[in-house]
Design a protein around this motif. Sequence first.
Motif, PDB file in Angstrom:
ATOM      1  N   TYR A 142       6.374  -7.315  -7.087  1.00  0.00           N
ATOM      2  CA  TYR A 142       7.484  -6.609  -6.441  1.00  0.00           C
ATOM      3  C   TYR A 142       8.167  -7.558  -5.473  1.00  0.00           C
ATOM      4  O   TYR A 142       7.546  -8.464  -4.902  1.00  0.00           O
ATOM      5  N   GLY A 143       9.462  -7.371  -5.332  1.00  0.00           N
ATOM      6  CA  GLY A 143      10.246  -8.224  -4.464  1.00  0.00           C
ATOM      7  C   GLY A 143      10.203  -7.742  -3.022  1.00  0.00           C
ATOM      8  O   GLY A 143      10.226  -6.537  -2.759  1.00  0.00           O
ATOM      9  N   LEU A 144      10.146  -8.688  -2.084  1.00  0.00           N
ATOM     10  CA  LEU A 144      10.116  -8.366  -0.663  1.00  0.00           C
ATOM     11  C   LEU A 144      11.476  -8.650  -0.027  1.00  0.00           C
ATOM     12  O   LEU A 144      12.283  -9.409  -0.553  1.00  0.00           O
ATOM     13  N   ARG A 145      11.700  -8.051   1.133  1.00  0.00           N
ATOM     14  CA  ARG A 145      13.013  -8.144   1.765  1.00  0.00           C
ATOM     15  C   ARG A 145      13.352  -9.544   2.255  1.00  0.00           C
ATOM     16  O   ARG A 145      14.527  -9.856   2.483  1.00  0.00           O
ATOM     17  N   ASP A 146      12.341 -10.402   2.383  1.00  0.00           N
ATOM     18  CA  ASP A 146      12.622 -11.770   2.821  1.00  0.00           C
ATOM     19  C   ASP A 146      12.963 -12.700   1.654  1.00  0.00           C
ATOM     20  O   ASP A 146      13.143 -13.904   1.837  1.00  0.00           O
ATOM     21  N   ILE A 184       0.844  -1.185   0.000  1.00  0.00           N
ATOM     22  CA  ILE A 184       0.000   0.000   0.000  1.00  0.00           C
ATOM     23  C   ILE A 184       0.882   1.237   0.000  1.00  0.00           C
ATOM     24  O   ILE A 184       2.002   1.226   0.511  1.00  0.00           O
ATOM     25  N   ASP A 185       0.391   2.294  -0.596  1.00  0.00           N
ATOM     26  CA  ASP A 185       1.021   3.601  -0.477  1.00  0.00           C
ATOM     27  C   ASP A 185       0.351   4.303   0.693  1.00  0.00           C
ATOM     28  O   ASP A 185      -0.841   4.617   0.636  1.00  0.00           O
ATOM     29  N   PHE A 186       1.109   4.518   1.754  1.00  0.00           N
ATOM     30  CA  PHE A 186       0.563   5.087   2.983  1.00  0.00           C
ATOM     31  C   PHE A 186       0.848   6.579   3.003  1.00  0.00           C
ATOM     32  O   PHE A 186       2.001   7.012   3.105  1.00  0.00           O
ATOM     33  N   PHE A 187      -0.207   7.372   2.881  1.00  0.00           N
ATOM     34  CA  PHE A 187      -0.070   8.831   2.825  1.00  0.00           C
ATOM     35  C   PHE A 187      -1.386   9.442   3.283  1.00  0.00           C
ATOM     36  O   PHE A 187      -2.290   8.745   3.741  1.00  0.00           O
ATOM     37  N   GLY A 188      -1.518  10.736   3.173  1.00  0.00           N
ATOM     38  CA  GLY A 188      -2.777  11.377   3.537  1.00  0.00           C
ATOM     39  C   GLY A 188      -2.941  11.518   5.037  1.00  0.00           C
ATOM     40  O   GLY A 188      -1.968  11.553   5.793  1.00  0.00           O
ATOM     41  N   LEU A 219       7.204   2.645  11.045  1.00  0.00           N
ATOM     42  CA  LEU A 219       6.749   2.480   9.666  1.00  0.00           C
ATOM     43  C   LEU A 219       7.839   2.880   8.683  1.00  0.00           C
ATOM     44  O   LEU A 219       7.969   2.261   7.612  1.00  0.00           O
ATOM     45  N   ARG A 220       8.613   3.882   9.026  1.00  0.00           N
ATOM     46  CA  ARG A 220       9.729   4.261   8.151  1.00  0.00           C
ATOM     47  C   ARG A 220      10.751   3.139   8.055  1.00  0.00           C
ATOM     48  O   ARG A 220      11.357   2.925   7.005  1.00  0.00           O
ATOM     49  N   GLU A 221      10.949   2.394   9.152  1.00  0.00           N
ATOM     50  CA  GLU A 221      11.868   1.258   9.133  1.00  0.00           C
ATOM     51  C   GLU A 221      11.352   0.153   8.220  1.00  0.00           C
ATOM     52  O   GLU A 221      12.132  -0.546   7.572  1.00  0.00           O
ATOM     53  N   LEU A 222      10.035  -0.032   8.185  1.00  0.00           N
ATOM     54  CA  LEU A 222       9.422  -1.101   7.400  1.00  0.00           C
ATOM     55  C   LEU A 222       9.140  -0.700   5.958  1.00  0.00           C
ATOM     56  O   LEU A 222       8.759  -1.552   5.135  1.00  0.00           O
ATOM     57  N   HIS A 223       9.318   0.552   5.647  1.00  0.00           N
ATOM     58  CA  HIS A 223       9.047   1.099   4.316  1.00  0.00           C
ATOM     59  C   HIS A 223       9.908   0.434   3.252  1.00  0.00           C
ATOM     60  O   HIS A 223      11.080   0.136   3.473  1.00  0.00           O
ATOM     61  N   ARG A 251       0.750  -4.287   3.790  1.00  0.00           N
ATOM     62  CA  ARG A 251      -0.365  -4.074   4.707  1.00  0.00           C
ATOM     63  C   ARG A 251      -0.187  -4.856   6.010  1.00  0.00           C
ATOM     64  O   ARG A 251      -0.496  -4.354   7.088  1.00  0.00           O
ATOM     65  N   GLN A 252       0.322  -6.085   5.921  1.00  0.00           N
ATOM     66  CA  GLN A 252       0.502  -6.884   7.129  1.00  0.00           C
ATOM     67  C   GLN A 252       1.580  -6.307   8.045  1.00  0.00           C
ATOM     68  O   GLN A 252       1.537  -6.497   9.275  1.00  0.00           O
ATOM     69  N   ASP A 253       2.554  -5.574   7.490  1.00  0.00           N
ATOM     70  CA  ASP A 253       3.553  -4.916   8.329  1.00  0.00           C
ATOM     71  C   ASP A 253       2.920  -3.775   9.128  1.00  0.00           C
ATOM     72  O   ASP A 253       3.294  -3.530  10.285  1.00  0.00           O
ATOM     73  N   LEU A 254       1.968  -3.080   8.522  1.00  0.00           N
ATOM     74  CA  LEU A 254       1.260  -2.020   9.235  1.00  0.00           C
ATOM     75  C   LEU A 254       0.434  -2.617  10.377  1.00  0.00           C
ATOM     76  O   LEU A 254       0.437  -2.084  11.500  1.00  0.00           O
TER      77      LEU A 254
END
Length: 380
Positions: free
Chosen positions: A205-209, A38-42, A57-61, A97-100
């Motif tokens: 998209y690729g994930l860090r894991d 998700i793009d988290f903004f607003g 959240l910045r760490e998980l971005h 989304r699951q990280d949020l």
Amino acid sequence: MCGAGIAGLTVAGQLASKGWEVTLLEAAPERRTQGYMIDFFGPGYDAAEKIGILDRLRELHYPISEARFVRPNGRSQSVDYGIVAANEGGKLLSLMRQDLEQTLFEILPDSVDVRFGSAVVSVEDRTDYVTAVLADGSRISGDIVVAADGIHSAVRHNLFGDSAAFDRQLGMHTCAYTFDSPRLHGKLGDALVSTDEVDRMVGLYGLRDGSVALFAAHRVSDTVLPADPREAIREAYEGMGDDIAEAIDKCPEPEHLYYDQVAQVELPVWSRGRVVFAGDACQAVSLLAGQGASLAIAGGVLLVEKITSGVELSAAFAEYEEEWMPVVVEKQAAGRRAASGFLPRTPLQLWVRRVSLALLRSPFFGKFVTSAITGTKPSK
């Protein structure tokens, strides 16, 4: 509390931090791991800072370098993601989304009684208390029930009747899941790669894991959910190239798969007696609006502020609805306007999207294109 999604976790955590005794009921047997980027903004961005989770959240971005749209003939069009973030004043994070949700779980006070496998099927509202009736026949009473049980809310159906009366179907289905593919993970790098054609899209998209995440949407003539979502996915995205074929072949079993309608919820009133609604149960904007998670957090924080302000509950619920419903209505309208850009129906709409994406590079037009995509006002 009914529902341990983003809105439910926000409200539960904030009420508990202000001294309320909170029981959080979730129908699922365990935390859901399915989700999508998700793009988290607003408004949720500022609310996240207020409740102390923005640094986490910045760490998980995910630092997405570009969004790349690949046409059936192999040609592609790329958009520098930094431009989109800059047009939002830098207040944009790309998150799973699951990280949020996990972040909201991390700050949940120990006093919150979280009960998975506890589906609320009805509520009984009394003058001085309200009771939630669970699927197993057990009952829990309290001062209020906050129904944050999602777009298919059982509590909403119980209080207001046929849920279809409040659903605005947008004629699409969507799905998301993760899978292992070292080849695709290496090929994607830090780019978000989407197909570029009419009536259907697949993003990877690729994930860090080391895994790969898929997010897809397609238009449907019948919005009723299929009995076999895996077969529906195979049929919808057949013939889109080797990369997509590999991703579809690795579609997991239904319990590890997110599949749902693309819809909005238009509930004319957000409370009844001692029951108040939050998140998608009353304000679903759909993925087209791009701010569902943001609005869930911001709306949840606002609801708690009203509940704990010292006014009577009826007045608190009325203030919450009066202040927040116009915001939601505006975002829902923006989402519907964005439908042709998100999933073009005709070659002309596809061409317009391609031109619009090209204009993102323009210092003048870029902010207006970003505004049309995100539903926010252009930043100065």
